[in-house]
Scaffold this active site. Structure first.
Site, short mmCIF file in Angstrom:
data_model
loop_
_atom_site.label_atom_id
_atom_site.label_comp_id
_atom_site.label_asym_id
_atom_site.label_seq_id
_atom_site.Cartn_x
_atom_site.Cartn_y
_atom_site.Cartn_z
CG HIS A 1 -0.45 0.06 2.58
ND1 HIS A 1 0.08 1.25 3.14
CD2 HIS A 1 -0.05 -0.66 3.37
CE1 HIS A 1 0.44 0.94 4.52
NE2 HIS A 1 0.56 -0.50 4.33
CG ASP B 1 -2.79 3.81 2.23
OD1 ASP B 1 -2.36 2.92 1.97
OD2 ASP B 1 -4.23 3.65 2.92
CG ASP C 1 2.83 0.49 8.03
OD1 ASP C 1 2.79 -0.24 6.86
OD2 ASP C 1 2.21 0.92 8.69
CD GLU D 1 -2.82 -1.70 5.61
OE1 GLU D 1 -2.94 -2.83 6.29
OE2 GLU D 1 -2.41 -0.37 5.99
CD GLU D 2 -1.69 2.35 7.34
OE1 GLU D 2 -2.38 2.08 8.25
OE2 GLU D 2 -0.53 1.83 7.42
CD GLU E 1 1.32 -4.05 6.20
OE1 GLU E 1 2.07 -3.40 6.92
OE2 GLU E 1 0.15 -3.67 5.56
#
Length: 365
Positions: free
Chosen positions: A66, A68, A97, A124-125, A153
């Site tokens: 991801h 974001d 992250d 994702e966040e 991750e």
């Protein structure tokens, strides 16, 4: 060849606080198209996503990530979107992250052949409704489901290579509302105290051990996160009492089985109560096999570390991917994720790139 450090810095300079993209996916798409990937942009709602694939011989390996990030917050010593490098460390929101992990995989793919793809989301966040879950539906419709997926991750605790996530616990939230009848505290026989019905129910729920855990999962945990009666007075018996619960559960349970357990407890203690349940993810486990073996073998060859295989932590987009194919999570050291001055050592980025290279060569051969 694409250098992992330069690409990570380009990504970190994009202000992609969820759900904004900030140009991050454009940076990736340009790099991937230059490597011969076919890129399909997939926008759902306001969320930018894409799927990129480079055909090749052998098994199909997908990397999921991801772009974001969470808001940076206050108190940074370095501009969170400047990608400042100091003393061999790069600072920036998303460094571990997980823009650093994405850069490492793209760099690895630029150096070795193989049938690889990337599932990249900008959700994702955030609420995770218009991201990975919908891209997977598109992939299934178009015959793009891989043989194995690695989610980048930040799984490691102290050094690159020490932890691989082979599953995750499930997570569910529940809200219990117990009705009563309001009245004067001096005349309890004329009222029906909702709190008095709720307390025995909660005592039973917190007193029961859901299980003893499994070889890959710790025991399931039920936590009461809120109790509320909304009563500003000291002499009024409340007409309504509510409680909120969160259950983190292993693969001995499902969201449905735990919902049934809660309903059965309500029936005995407060049959007139209502139950609202939200399941954010089911527990899953990728059993040891060629997929996990290829990943752990690559880690051992590059780092000299035999990684611990565990299922700790919260949820990730792997919970969606597990419905379609074997999945594991492996990335950078997560000590600074979501913190002020999030950072990644340059040496870690380069070592992770070498692990991903070894994985592509082993799995896609």
């Amino acid at each position: 060849m694409i250098a992992p450090v330069a690409l990570a810095q380009d990504l970190l300079r994009c202000n992609s606080v969820t759900p904004a993209d900030g140009g991050a996916q454009g940076v990736l798409i340009q790099a991937l198209e230059g490597l011969g990937f076919t890129v399909t942009r997939l926008r759902f709602g306001e969320i930018e996503n894409f799927f990129a694939e480079r055909p090749g011989q052998g098994a199909h390996l997908c990397f999921a990530g991801h772009t974001d990030v969470v808001p940076p917050g206050e108190g940074w010593a370095h501009d969170p979107f400047a990608a400042t490098e100091q003393d061999g460390i790069i600072y920036g929101r998303g460094a571990v992250d997980m823009k650093g992990g994405i850069a490492a995989f793209v760099s690895a793919a630029s150096q070795v052949p193989g049938h690889v793809s990337l599932l990249i989301t900008g959700d994702e966040e955030g609420e995770a409704k218009d991201g990975t879950v919908k891209v997977l539906e598109w992939m299934a419709e178009h015959g793009k489901i891989p043989d194995f997926c690695v989610v980048g991750e930040p799984t490691c605790r102290g050094r690159v290579g020490d932890v691989v996530k082979v599953g995750r616990r499930g997570s569910m939230n529940a809200r219990i509302s117990v009705p009563g009848r309001q009245g004067h505290a001096a005349y309890p026989h004329l009222a029906d105290n909702a709190v008095h019905k709720l307390i025995p129910l909660l005592n039973e729920l917190i007193g029961k051990k859901l299980d003893e855990g499994t070889p890959f999962f710790e025991p399931s945990s039920l936590q009461i996160t809120s109790v509320d009666v909304g009563n500003p007075a000291t002499n009024v018996i409340p007409a309504l009492a509510t409680a909120k619960l969160n259950i983190r559960f292993n693969d001995l349970h499902s969201g449905a089985s735990l919902t049934a357990y809660l309903r059965e407890a309500l029936t005995r203690h407060a049959p007139d109560a209502t139950l609202e349940v939200s399941i954010s993810g089911e527990a899953f486990l990728t059993q040891p096999g060629k997929e996990i073996g290829a990943l752990t073998g690559a880690i051992e060859r590059v780092t000299g570390v035999t990684p611990e295989q565990n299922t700790g932590g919260g949820t990730s987009d792997a919970r969606f991917i597990s419905r379609y194919c074997p999945v594991a999570e492996f990335g950078l050291v997560g000590a600074t994720m979501h913190k002020v001055d999030e950072a990644v050592p340059v040496a870690d980025l380069r070592q992770l790139t070498e692990v991903y290279k070894a994985l592509i060569m082993a799995f896609c051969a």
